[in-house]
Scaffold this motif. Structure first.
Motif, mmCIF file in Angstrom:
data_model
loop_
_atom_site.group_PDB
_atom_site.id
_atom_site.type_symbol
_atom_site.label_atom_id
_atom_site.label_comp_id
_atom_site.label_asym_id
_atom_site.label_seq_id
_atom_site.Cartn_x
_atom_site.Cartn_y
_atom_site.Cartn_z
ATOM 1 N N SER A 118 0.842 -1.201 0.000
ATOM 2 C CA SER A 118 0.000 0.000 0.000
ATOM 3 C C SER A 118 0.872 1.244 0.000
ATOM 4 O O SER A 118 1.947 1.270 0.589
ATOM 5 N N TYR A 119 0.376 2.255 -0.686
ATOM 6 C CA TYR A 119 1.062 3.539 -0.791
ATOM 7 C C TYR A 119 0.023 4.636 -0.581
ATOM 8 O O TYR A 119 -1.121 4.503 -0.983
ATOM 9 N N GLN B 288 -5.290 6.134 -1.001
ATOM 10 C CA GLN B 288 -4.390 4.994 -0.883
ATOM 11 C C GLN B 288 -4.375 4.176 -2.170
ATOM 12 O O GLN B 288 -5.408 3.961 -2.796
ATOM 13 N N LEU B 289 -3.198 3.723 -2.537
ATOM 14 C CA LEU B 289 -3.006 2.897 -3.720
ATOM 15 C C LEU B 289 -2.472 1.542 -3.267
ATOM 16 O O LEU B 289 -1.536 1.471 -2.480
ATOM 17 N N PHE B 290 -3.077 0.476 -3.754
ATOM 18 C CA PHE B 290 -2.607 -0.873 -3.462
ATOM 19 C C PHE B 290 -2.047 -1.493 -4.730
ATOM 20 O O PHE B 290 -2.624 -1.338 -5.806
ATOM 21 N N THR B 291 -0.935 -2.184 -4.587
ATOM 22 C CA THR B 291 -0.379 -2.988 -5.668
ATOM 23 C C THR B 291 -0.413 -4.434 -5.197
ATOM 24 O O THR B 291 0.145 -4.759 -4.148
ATOM 25 N N ALA B 292 -1.103 -5.276 -5.950
ATOM 26 C CA ALA B 292 -1.202 -6.696 -5.614
ATOM 27 C C ALA B 292 -0.549 -7.506 -6.720
ATOM 28 O O ALA B 292 -0.792 -7.266 -7.904
ATOM 29 N N GLU C 210 -6.425 1.934 -7.127
ATOM 30 C CA GLU C 210 -6.431 3.262 -6.526
ATOM 31 C C GLU C 210 -7.733 3.492 -5.774
ATOM 32 O O GLU C 210 -8.814 3.121 -6.251
ATOM 33 N N ASN C 211 -7.632 4.128 -4.614
ATOM 34 C CA ASN C 211 -8.797 4.427 -3.770
ATOM 35 C C ASN C 211 -9.636 3.186 -3.515
ATOM 36 O O ASN C 211 -10.853 3.190 -3.620
#
Length: 80
Positions: free
Chosen positions: A10-11, A19-23, A53-54
């Protein structure tokens, strides 16, 4: 099903809902013969990564898993 790698990062700032998540996932489907227990088919490693994103962490995980499973099943349909 083998999952050699699975990451969620998460960023951003949670309080501002930016918040941005990269999975990212790497998975492999393996089918064995029920009587001999020998491998009949193997999808090989299937990897998928995406940014959300979000979103929340649970949604990111569900989406990346869903697409990776579909890609594994698509490889199974091509062989049989």
């Amino acid at each position: 099903v083998r999952v050699p790698s699975f990451k969620v990062r998460s960023y951003g700032e949670y309080s501002r809902q930016s918040q941005l998540f990269t999975a990212t996932i790497i998975m492999e489907f393996i089918v064995y013969d029920g009587t001999t227990n020998t491998e009949v088919w193997n999808s090989g490693p299937v990897s998928y990564s995406d940014n959300f994103e979000n979103s929340n962490e649970e949604t990111a995980i569900r989406e990346v898993l869903s697409i990776a499973v579909r890609r594994c099943v698509d490889r199974l349909q091509q062989r049989f």
